[in-house]
Design an enzyme around this catalytic site. Sequence first.
Site, PDB file in Angstrom:
ATOM      1  N   ALA A  25      -0.625  10.355   0.510  1.00 56.84           N
ATOM      2  CA  ALA A  25      -1.552   9.942   1.578  1.00 56.84           C
ATOM      3  C   ALA A  25      -2.156   8.581   1.259  1.00 56.84           C
ATOM      4  O   ALA A  25      -2.522   8.307   0.117  1.00 56.84           O
ATOM      5  CB  ALA A  25      -2.669  10.974   1.741  1.00 56.84           C
ATOM      6  N   ILE A  65      -4.114   4.815   3.240  1.00 56.63           N
ATOM      7  CA  ILE A  65      -4.545   4.057   4.414  1.00 56.63           C
ATOM      8  C   ILE A  65      -4.633   2.572   4.053  1.00 56.63           C
ATOM      9  O   ILE A  65      -4.654   2.220   2.873  1.00 56.63           O
ATOM     10  CB  ILE A  65      -5.935   4.519   4.935  1.00 56.63           C
ATOM     11  N   PRO A  93       7.197   1.626  -2.926  1.00 55.94           N
ATOM     12  CA  PRO A  93       8.039   1.210  -1.802  1.00 55.94           C
ATOM     13  C   PRO A  93       7.707  -0.218  -1.392  1.00 55.94           C
ATOM     14  O   PRO A  93       6.565  -0.672  -1.521  1.00 55.94           O
ATOM     15  CB  PRO A  93       7.637   2.176  -0.673  1.00 55.94           C
ATOM     16  N   GLY A  94       8.719  -0.913  -0.890  1.00 53.73           N
ATOM     17  CA  GLY A  94       8.472  -2.161  -0.165  1.00 53.73           C
ATOM     18  C   GLY A  94       8.071  -1.806   1.259  1.00 53.73           C
ATOM     19  O   GLY A  94       7.495  -0.739   1.497  1.00 53.73           O
ATOM     20  N   GLY A 146       5.340   9.720   8.795  1.00 54.15           N
ATOM     21  CA  GLY A 146       5.864   8.583   8.042  1.00 54.15           C
ATOM     22  C   GLY A 146       6.654   8.970   6.801  1.00 54.15           C
ATOM     23  O   GLY A 146       7.500   9.874   6.820  1.00 54.15           O
ATOM     24  N   TYR A 186      -6.471  -2.591  -1.105  1.00 53.26           N
ATOM     25  CA  TYR A 186      -5.213  -1.822  -1.163  1.00 53.26           C
ATOM     26  C   TYR A 186      -4.436  -2.161  -2.439  1.00 53.26           C
ATOM     27  O   TYR A 186      -3.946  -1.269  -3.137  1.00 53.26           O
ATOM     28  CB  TYR A 186      -4.394  -2.159   0.084  1.00 53.26           C
ATOM     29  N   GLN A 191      -1.354  -8.744  -2.598  1.00 55.39           N
ATOM     30  CA  GLN A 191      -1.059  -9.222  -1.239  1.00 55.39           C
ATOM     31  C   GLN A 191      -2.323  -9.780  -0.609  1.00 55.39           C
ATOM     32  O   GLN A 191      -3.352  -9.092  -0.576  1.00 55.39           O
ATOM     33  CB  GLN A 191      -0.492  -8.077  -0.385  1.00 55.39           C
TER      34      GLN A 191
HETATM   35  P1  NDP Z   1       1.242   6.756   7.668  1.00 50.86           P
HETATM   36  O1  NDP Z   1       0.044   6.007   8.138  1.00 50.86           O
HETATM   37  O2  NDP Z   1       2.458   6.779   8.537  1.00 50.86           O
HETATM   38  O3  NDP Z   1       0.831   8.277   7.317  1.00 50.86           O
HETATM   39  C1  NDP Z   1      -0.264   8.520   6.498  1.00 50.86           C
HETATM   40  C2  NDP Z   1      -0.396   9.992   6.199  1.00 50.86           C
HETATM   41  O4  NDP Z   1      -1.511  10.161   5.291  1.00 50.86           O
HETATM   42  C3  NDP Z   1      -0.718  10.841   7.404  1.00 50.86           C
HETATM   43  O5  NDP Z   1      -0.095  12.104   7.268  1.00 50.86           O
HETATM   44  C4  NDP Z   1      -2.248  10.990   7.342  1.00 50.86           C
HETATM   45  O6  NDP Z   1      -2.745  12.156   8.000  1.00 50.86           O
HETATM   46  C5  NDP Z   1      -2.435  11.102   5.837  1.00 50.86           C
HETATM   47  N1  NDP Z   1      -3.806  10.770   5.429  1.00 50.86           N
HETATM   48  C6  NDP Z   1      -4.455   9.592   5.602  1.00 50.86           C
HETATM   49  N2  NDP Z   1      -5.714   9.689   5.117  1.00 50.86           N
HETATM   50  C7  NDP Z   1      -5.844  10.959   4.618  1.00 50.86           C
HETATM   51  C8  NDP Z   1      -6.914  11.670   4.016  1.00 50.86           C
HETATM   52  N3  NDP Z   1      -8.121  11.114   3.790  1.00 50.86           N
HETATM   53  N4  NDP Z   1      -6.702  12.955   3.657  1.00 50.86           N
HETATM   54  C9  NDP Z   1      -5.499  13.546   3.873  1.00 50.86           C
HETATM   55  N5  NDP Z   1      -4.459  12.922   4.445  1.00 50.86           N
HETATM   56  C10 NDP Z   1      -4.630  11.643   4.813  1.00 50.86           C
HETATM   57  O7  NDP Z   1       1.568   6.138   6.223  1.00 50.86           O
HETATM   58  P2  NDP Z   1       2.988   5.759   5.564  1.00 50.86           P
HETATM   59  O8  NDP Z   1       3.925   6.901   5.707  1.00 50.86           O
HETATM   60  O9  NDP Z   1       3.396   4.420   6.010  1.00 50.86           O
HETATM   61  O10 NDP Z   1       2.549   5.595   4.028  1.00 50.86           O
HETATM   62  C11 NDP Z   1       2.581   6.683   3.119  1.00 50.86           C
HETATM   63  C12 NDP Z   1       2.225   6.154   1.732  1.00 50.86           C
HETATM   64  O11 NDP Z   1       3.149   5.144   1.348  1.00 50.86           O
HETATM   65  C13 NDP Z   1       0.835   5.502   1.675  1.00 50.86           C
HETATM   66  O12 NDP Z   1       0.226   5.802   0.451  1.00 50.86           O
HETATM   67  C14 NDP Z   1       1.156   4.029   1.762  1.00 50.86           C
HETATM   68  O13 NDP Z   1       0.148   3.249   1.165  1.00 50.86           O
HETATM   69  C15 NDP Z   1       2.452   3.968   0.991  1.00 50.86           C
HETATM   70  N6  NDP Z   1       3.269   2.815   1.301  1.00 50.86           N
HETATM   71  C16 NDP Z   1       3.696   2.591   2.577  1.00 50.86           C
HETATM   72  C17 NDP Z   1       4.488   1.494   2.871  1.00 50.86           C
HETATM   73  C18 NDP Z   1       4.990   1.209   4.235  1.00 50.86           C
HETATM   74  O14 NDP Z   1       5.586   0.130   4.415  1.00 50.86           O
HETATM   75  N7  NDP Z   1       4.833   2.081   5.202  1.00 50.86           N
HETATM   76  C19 NDP Z   1       4.840   0.532   1.820  1.00 50.86           C
HETATM   77  C20 NDP Z   1       4.355   0.873   0.508  1.00 50.86           C
HETATM   78  C21 NDP Z   1       3.587   1.980   0.280  1.00 50.86           C
HETATM   79  P3  NDP Z   1      -3.015  12.145   9.621  1.00 50.86           P
HETATM   80  O15 NDP Z   1      -1.658  12.173  10.244  1.00 50.86           O
HETATM   81  O16 NDP Z   1      -3.804  13.370   9.864  1.00 50.86           O
HETATM   82  O17 NDP Z   1      -3.754  10.867   9.913  1.00 50.86           O
END
Ligand code: NDP
Length: 241
Positions: free
Chosen positions: A83, A85, A177-178, A13, A147, A141
């Site tokens: 990172a 969730i 980010p949005g 991501g 979150y 939200q």
């Molecule tokens: P993804 O779900 O696509 O990817 C999440 C990543 O975080 C993965 O690499 C995952 O590892 C890792 N991860 C999750 N939990 C842990 C943990 N406990 N320890 C180490 N690594 C962890 O997320 P996004 O790319 O969508 O989001 C990235 C960030 O951006 C987040 O903080 C999210 O809240 C924020 N964000 C996202 C938005 C969106 O629209 N997508 C909007 C606003 C903010 P693994 O692959 O091993 O599971």
Amino acid sequence: MKKTAIVTGGTRGIGLAITKALRADGFDVAAIYHGNDEAAQKCANETGAKVYKADVANFASCHDVCAQIEKEMGAISVLVNNAGITKDGMLHKMNEDAWHAVMETNLTSCFNMTRAVITGMRERSFGRIINISSINGQKGQLGQTNYSAAKAGMLGFTRALAQESAAKGITVNAICPGYIATDMTGSMPQEVLASIIRSIPAARMGKPEEIADLVVFLASDRAAFITGATMTINGGQYIAA
Ligand code: NDP
């Protein structure tokens, strides 16, 4: 001399886009992930980043992985706390696990990871800490009290640490980010996504690369006077003062 950056959640991501962009800018990158070995291996093969498995919600795990990265890749100049969730639900139906998992993975992780690298940054009088918060930490939200609270907490963390660190040559900034097209948003129901897109003046979701470009700038020497800032990238969906 090459600089080393850590990107948590750097294998998928938004984090993957950040890993790629920092690599393209000349950084050695350590991308931390949690469980998806296949995505991590693909990231390593495609970007040349080194991948490390750890749990950002766990203090000891963060300490150990940062020590290993420093040993194998050298001093850490840049930390991107990305990172995160979601475990969505209305508060009246939310259980304790959903609350704590999101707080620990999204907010306590910033303490865990930053605590592991900040002493070295202070000793070397240089550092860049970039925290990936969210539009929903700014505006709140429905269905995301956990979150939204964690992401708003990251903004307070950023502002306080920026004040503690500025005199030591360390900048600390947050990006909100949005809605960005990744696995996280891909798991949302299509009708919910469609209604969200209708509320975005730019009439589309953002791309991970658009977040990564700002990370690269904030990590650079050109951004030395930017600290404690909250930067929004959301297509006009929420315009904060
Ligand atoms: P993804 O779900 O696509 O990817 C999440 C990543 O975080 C993965 O690499 C995952 O590892 C890792 N991860 C999750 N939990 C842990 C943990 N406990 N320890 C180490 N690594 C962890 O997320 P996004 O790319 O969508 O989001 C990235 C960030 O951006 C987040 O903080 C999210 O809240 C924020 N964000 C996202 C938005 C969106 O629209 N997508 C909007 C606003 C903010 P693994 O692959 O091993 O599971």
